[in-house]
Write a protein that holds these residues in place. Structure first.
Motif, PDB file in Angstrom:
ATOM      1  N   GLN A  68       0.819  -1.205   0.000  1.00  0.00           N
ATOM      2  CA  GLN A  68       0.000   0.000   0.000  1.00  0.00           C
ATOM      3  C   GLN A  68       0.853   1.255   0.000  1.00  0.00           C
ATOM      4  OE1 GLN A  68      -3.229  -0.086  -0.439  1.00  0.00           O
ATOM      5  NE2 GLN A  68      -3.310   2.145  -0.521  1.00  0.00           N
ATOM      6  N   ALA A  69       2.004   1.195   0.696  1.00  0.00           N
ATOM      7  CA  ALA A  69       2.903   2.353   0.762  1.00  0.00           C
ATOM      8  C   ALA A  69       3.411   2.724  -0.627  1.00  0.00           C
ATOM      9  CB  ALA A  69       4.069   2.055   1.699  1.00  0.00           C
ATOM     10  N   ARG A  70       3.687   1.713  -1.443  1.00  0.00           N
ATOM     11  CA  ARG A  70       4.154   1.987  -2.808  1.00  0.00           C
ATOM     12  C   ARG A  70       3.104   2.797  -3.566  1.00  0.00           C
ATOM     13  NH1 ARG A  70       6.406  -3.538  -2.972  1.00  0.00           N
ATOM     14  NH2 ARG A  70       8.690  -3.329  -2.859  1.00  0.00           N
ATOM     15  N   ASN A  71       1.851   2.418  -3.407  1.00  0.00           N
ATOM     16  CA  ASN A  71       0.782   3.154  -4.091  1.00  0.00           C
ATOM     17  C   ASN A  71       0.678   4.582  -3.585  1.00  0.00           C
ATOM     18  OD1 ASN A  71       0.060   0.851  -5.558  1.00  0.00           O
ATOM     19  ND2 ASN A  71      -1.389   0.163  -3.995  1.00  0.00           N
ATOM     20  N   ILE A  72       0.761   4.762  -2.267  1.00  0.00           N
ATOM     21  CA  ILE A  72       0.613   6.087  -1.668  1.00  0.00           C
ATOM     22  C   ILE A  72       1.766   7.011  -2.082  1.00  0.00           C
ATOM     23  CG2 ILE A  72       0.591   7.361   0.527  1.00  0.00           C
ATOM     24  CD1 ILE A  72      -0.814   4.898   1.751  1.00  0.00           C
ATOM     25  N   VAL A  73       3.000   6.495  -2.004  1.00  0.00           N
ATOM     26  CA  VAL A  73       4.162   7.309  -2.369  1.00  0.00           C
ATOM     27  C   VAL A  73       4.110   7.668  -3.851  1.00  0.00           C
ATOM     28  CG1 VAL A  73       6.668   7.283  -2.624  1.00  0.00           C
ATOM     29  CG2 VAL A  73       5.623   6.430  -0.524  1.00  0.00           C
ATOM     30  N   SER A  74       3.704   6.698  -4.673  1.00  0.00           N
ATOM     31  CA  SER A  74       3.585   6.954  -6.109  1.00  0.00           C
ATOM     32  C   SER A  74       2.544   8.029  -6.390  1.00  0.00           C
ATOM     33  CB  SER A  74       3.221   5.664  -6.847  1.00  0.00           C
ATOM     34  OG  SER A  74       3.019   5.901  -8.227  1.00  0.00           O
ATOM     35  N   GLU A  75       1.390   7.919  -5.752  1.00  0.00           N
ATOM     36  CA  GLU A  75       0.319   8.898  -5.970  1.00  0.00           C
ATOM     37  C   GLU A  75       0.693  10.279  -5.451  1.00  0.00           C
ATOM     38  OE1 GLU A  75      -2.515   8.655  -7.730  1.00  0.00           O
ATOM     39  OE2 GLU A  75      -1.669   6.726  -8.345  1.00  0.00           O
ATOM     40  N   SER A  76       1.473  10.324  -4.373  1.00  0.00           N
ATOM     41  CA  SER A  76       1.889  11.629  -3.839  1.00  0.00           C
ATOM     42  C   SER A  76       2.775  12.354  -4.839  1.00  0.00           C
ATOM     43  CB  SER A  76       2.630  11.453  -2.509  1.00  0.00           C
ATOM     44  OG  SER A  76       3.900  10.847  -2.704  1.00  0.00           O
ATOM     45  N   GLY A  77       3.581  11.578  -5.595  1.00  0.00           N
ATOM     46  CA  GLY A  77       4.433  12.192  -6.610  1.00  0.00           C
ATOM     47  C   GLY A  77       3.635  12.783  -7.752  1.00  0.00           C
ATOM     48  N   ARG A  78       2.420  12.304  -7.932  1.00  0.00           N
ATOM     49  CA  ARG A  78       1.582  12.802  -9.019  1.00  0.00           C
ATOM     50  C   ARG A  78       1.163  14.257  -8.803  1.00  0.00           C
ATOM     51  NH1 ARG A  78      -0.518   9.601 -12.623  1.00  0.00           N
ATOM     52  NH2 ARG A  78      -0.363   7.780 -11.265  1.00  0.00           N
ATOM     53  N   ILE A  79       1.141  14.703  -7.551  1.00  0.00           N
ATOM     54  CA  ILE A  79       0.751  16.082  -7.258  1.00  0.00           C
ATOM     55  C   ILE A  79       1.715  17.062  -7.930  1.00  0.00           C
ATOM     56  CG2 ILE A  79       0.478  17.800  -5.419  1.00  0.00           C
ATOM     57  CD1 ILE A  79      -0.474  15.532  -3.604  1.00  0.00           C
ATOM     58  N   LYS A  80       3.023  16.791  -7.817  1.00  0.00           N
ATOM     59  CA  LYS A  80       4.003  17.649  -8.469  1.00  0.00           C
ATOM     60  C   LYS A  80       3.820  17.603  -9.983  1.00  0.00           C
ATOM     61  CE  LYS A  80       7.734  17.636  -5.058  1.00  0.00           C
ATOM     62  NZ  LYS A  80       9.171  17.282  -4.817  1.00  0.00           N
ATOM     63  N   ASP A  81       3.515  16.424 -10.509  1.00  0.00           N
ATOM     64  CA  ASP A  81       3.275  16.307 -11.949  1.00  0.00           C
ATOM     65  C   ASP A  81       2.125  17.192 -12.401  1.00  0.00           C
ATOM     66  OD1 ASP A  81       5.307  14.538 -12.246  1.00  0.00           O
ATOM     67  OD2 ASP A  81       4.078  12.788 -12.696  1.00  0.00           O
ATOM     68  N   ILE A  82       1.052  17.176 -11.622  1.00  0.00           N
ATOM     69  CA  ILE A  82      -0.125  17.977 -11.966  1.00  0.00           C
ATOM     70  C   ILE A  82       0.228  19.460 -12.007  1.00  0.00           C
ATOM     71  CG2 ILE A  82      -2.385  18.740 -11.132  1.00  0.00           C
ATOM     72  CD1 ILE A  82      -2.759  15.881 -10.029  1.00  0.00           C
TER      73      ILE A  82
END
Length: 313
Positions: A67-81
């Motif tokens: 689950q941590a992998r998913n959360i950390v990955s999704e958090s990186g998407r904020i900078k992408d946006i």
């Protein structure tokens, strides 16, 4: 619970060692250990079994890491946006390239890319396909260039180009007098191969309809160099196959030994690959456009037959 704590958990899960995980995370070991301990106290569970060497995940720890992998990955998407909204293409971008592509393709696009996108700090490493896939999965690479198809549900593929195989046949070889050759002319025991682990080797074995674990009875060679294959061919040890882009750098004497295949020419598919999470996709797309632009004038072959690599290495 913080993103940083989850990143530390992922680091320990990967390296199975608190000291090494701290080093890779650029923090002190006490700081990393304290943050993981705080997370375990907050959740009232044990993530790591510290009594084992190397450190092992507990059963609940395995679920938390997934689950941590998913959360950390999704958090990186904020900078992408934010970057995409602002039209900003910059920051660190980690790219992997397989060894049989790196020497020829990298010089063709790197200068163009850094000139066009000077705010991108591109970090490039050479690895075989299996390692690239693992690093993409673990989040240590943003994209890679490899021979495809890979048939990996976690990896997205964007085809860059189709690169024909070209035969290098010395004068004393049985096929040297042929202006062009057919794939049916090839005999696996007659073809010099790169060392095991290269997808181009696997593609050649597949092209010759040989067994995946083919071994030459005459000698065992461990080399990842096309130059070595060419030198051995010149010494009468057989023929070899080269990717088309590699042939552009040969001297005039060597080019006289090149033989193209009759249509459809066997070729490999080379793609830009990235994780399905599609982080930093705006930079990946910018890279794809630059490479496609420079490669368009270098490879004009149309009628090709794609040879899939065996073993996906």
């Amino acid at each position: 619970m913080t993103i940083t704590q989850l990143q530390y958990v992922l680091a320990v899960a990967e390296y199975q060692n608190f000291t090494l995980a701290a080093e890779k995370s650029f923090v002190t070991q006490p700081t990393l250990s304290m943050q993981i301990q705080k997370l375990e106290d907050e959740l009232d569970i044990i993530i790591f079994d510290r009594s084992k060497k190397p450190i092992q995940l507990t059963e609940v720890g395995k679920k938390i890491v997934a689950q941590a992998r998913n959360i950390v990955s999704e958090s990186g998407r904020i900078k992408d946006i934010v970057h995409q909204e602002k039209g900003y293409i910059g920051g660190e971008f980690r790219l992997g390239i397989i060894p049989t592509v790196m020497p020829t393709l990298l010089p063709m696009f790197l200068r163009n890319f850094i000139n066009k996108y000077p705010k991108v700090q591109i970090r490039i490493e050479e690895q075989n396909t299996a390692t690239l896939i693992q690093k993409l999965t673990d989040g240590h690479l943003d994209a890679a260039i490899a021979a495809t198809p890979l048939e990996n549900e976690n990896i997205r593929e964007r085809v860059l180009y189709y690169e024909p195989f070209v035969a290098y046949i010395p004068e004393n070889h049985r096929l040297h007098s042929n202006m062009k050759i057919d794939t049916s002319d090839l005999k696996i025991e007659d073809v010099l191969l790169l060392e095991d682990g290269h997808c181009f080797r696997d593609g050649v074995i597949n092209l010759c309809h040989a067994e995946k674990d083919f071994k030459d009875d005459r000698f065992q060679l461990e080399s990842g160099s096309f130059e070595t294959m060419i030198r051995l061919a010149d010494e009468g040890m057989g023929m070899t196959l080269l990717p088309y882009l590699h042939t552009l750098g040969l001297n005039e004497k060597e080019k006289k030994h090149l033989h193209f295949f009759n249509d459809p020419s066997p070729a490999r598919e080379v793609s830009l690959i990235y994780h399905k999470s599609e982080l930093k996709l705006h930079i990946t797309e910018a890279l794809r456009e630059v490479i496609s632009g420079v490669i368009r004038g270098a490879i004009a072959f149309q009628n090709v037959q794609i040879i899939s690599p065996i073993g996906k290495k």
